[in-house]
Structures are given as C-alpha cells and as structure tokens.
Design a protein around this motif. Sequence first.
Motif, PDB file in Angstrom:
ATOM      1  N   ASP A 137      -3.761  -4.235  -3.479  1.00 30.88           N
ATOM      2  CA  ASP A 137      -4.183  -2.962  -4.067  1.00 30.88           C
ATOM      3  C   ASP A 137      -4.160  -1.847  -3.020  1.00 30.88           C
ATOM      4  O   ASP A 137      -3.674  -0.739  -3.276  1.00 30.88           O
ATOM      5  N   SER A 138      -4.677  -2.165  -1.847  1.00 36.59           N
ATOM      6  CA  SER A 138      -4.679  -1.196  -0.750  1.00 36.59           C
ATOM      7  C   SER A 138      -3.260  -0.844  -0.319  1.00 36.59           C
ATOM      8  O   SER A 138      -2.949   0.317  -0.020  1.00 36.59           O
ATOM      9  N   LEU A 139      -2.383  -1.854  -0.292  1.00 37.04           N
ATOM     10  CA  LEU A 139      -0.987  -1.631   0.076  1.00 37.04           C
ATOM     11  C   LEU A 139      -0.303  -0.687  -0.906  1.00 37.04           C
ATOM     12  O   LEU A 139       0.418   0.238  -0.502  1.00 37.04           O
ATOM     13  N   THR A 140      -0.522  -0.900  -2.192  1.00 40.66           N
ATOM     14  CA  THR A 140       0.113  -0.042  -3.195  1.00 40.66           C
ATOM     15  C   THR A 140      -0.410   1.388  -3.111  1.00 40.66           C
ATOM     16  O   THR A 140       0.347   2.346  -3.334  1.00 40.66           O
ATOM     17  N   MET A 141      -1.681   1.549  -2.778  1.00 39.89           N
ATOM     18  CA  MET A 141      -2.235   2.899  -2.615  1.00 39.89           C
ATOM     19  C   MET A 141      -1.590   3.601  -1.425  1.00 39.89           C
ATOM     20  O   MET A 141      -1.305   4.811  -1.480  1.00 39.89           O
ATOM     21  N   THR A 142      -1.341   2.840  -0.360  1.00 42.95           N
ATOM     22  CA  THR A 142      -0.660   3.406   0.809  1.00 42.95           C
ATOM     23  C   THR A 142       0.748   3.859   0.444  1.00 42.95           C
ATOM     24  O   THR A 142       1.195   4.935   0.856  1.00 42.95           O
ATOM     25  N   ILE A 143       1.443   3.032  -0.330  1.00 47.57           N
ATOM     26  CA  ILE A 143       2.808   3.377  -0.752  1.00 47.57           C
ATOM     27  C   ILE A 143       2.796   4.650  -1.592  1.00 47.57           C
ATOM     28  O   ILE A 143       3.599   5.575  -1.381  1.00 47.57           O
ATOM     29  N   LYS A 144       1.877   4.733  -2.545  1.00 54.58           N
ATOM     30  CA  LYS A 144       1.796   5.905  -3.416  1.00 54.58           C
ATOM     31  C   LYS A 144       1.493   7.175  -2.630  1.00 54.58           C
ATOM     32  O   LYS A 144       2.045   8.248  -2.915  1.00 54.58           O
TER      33      LYS A 144
END
Length: 235
Positions: A137-144
């Motif tokens: 979840d944290s990784l996807t937020m970083t990508i976004k």
Amino acid sequence: MKKMLLFSIVINIICLPLASIYIIRKIQFYSDNNTDSKSTYSFNIFQKIKNSEYKLLTTDTSSVVFLGDSYTQNFDVAEFFNSANIKNRGIIGDGIAQLRNRIDYILAGRPKKIFIMIGINDLLNGVPAQVVANGVDSLTMTIKKSSPTTKIYIQSVIPTNWKTYTTNELVLPKINALNQLLNENSKRSGITYIDLYRLFLGKKGIKPEYDSGDSLHLNGNGYLVWHDALKPYLN
C-alpha cells in the motif's frame, strides 16, 4: 627397485585424481547442506548485481515495468509480449522492503504502467500478511505521488506448498490472507488487481503442470498462462 618406483608412480597417477574428486564432492556436499549461508550469500550477491544493473537501464513514459522477486525475474516479458518497451525489474529474493528501497530510480522515467508481484519471500521468512500488504500500500502511494500518470497493477502471489522458514508452517494460508488484503486495498485505492492465484492452484499448492520442479517456481507453461492472463492489460 625400478619396478617399485614405477608401481608407486602409477598408483599416484590413479589415486590423486580420485582423491581430488572426493575432496571436491565433500566440499559440494557441505556447501549444499549449509543452506542458510549459501542462500543468504546467493540472494545478497544477485540482488546487488541486478540492482546495480537496473540502475543503469532507464525507463521512460512508454515503458511497462514488471516489479517483483524471482517469479518476475524469471519471466522473459519482453520476448513473451514481443515488445522492447516492456522492462523486467524483478530480483531474486526480494521482499517488499527491497522493492521500496529501489523504487525511486524506476520511477525516474515516469513509466506508463507498473505490474507488481511481491510477498512470497516475506511470508516464507515469517513477515505477517498485514505487514506485507501495508508495505505494498505504501509502495503504491509512493508511485502515485512520484509518477501520477503511471497505471498500477497488483498481481496476486502464486500458490505453493512450501513451509515458512521460521515456524515450519504451511505458507498457503498466509498467501490467501495476503491476496485478500491486496485485493481489498486495490479496490479501495482504485488500483487494478489481477488474480493469478486461482490459475495456478492445485490440490496441495501449485498445479504440477506449471511446477518447475521445486513446488515454488513456474516452468515455461506456467509463464505462458501468466502471459495469457496479462494480455488484456497490455493491449
């Protein structure tokens, strides 16, 4: 005397190679049975090699990037999909922490799409499913945040009958728990979730026809199934 000397030379010629083979085999035996140090060394060196290599290989806005562990590293995506724009950035032994540590240079080119499969190594090492899901979840937020135009795809973890290294429990229930969390988080975040798990699930783990021989990794037929499942998302 000469006969004795000749006999001694012949014996040495015969025995020395045999002794060498014996010693080599013994070294191989002890190395193979010292799995912890061997695995740790192998993972560390391959992670360093691939990470340093990937840092030199750039991405751009036309790139489709596959992120993950050995499942992904073994997937020859560029050839399967016949596209030079599809980039493999999988590294053997990676978990969610390693993926998060190397995401910045991957996002530098603002890739068009990112496909993520991660978590099996974490689960096998005793990391709770919730912790892994939170990391994804944290990784996807970083990508976004870093690359808002990048479309993200979360792929489920593939089934296996392996047991955890720490408690010797079957990892399959933990894979189920993680996949459920990944699916729920993806829906909440508006991210596409791809269920590969059901395609590979057999009676005890991975279906035999897709098993490479270690009950964990995929063979060529398995990668063909994976390829076919992803085609709708890559057209």
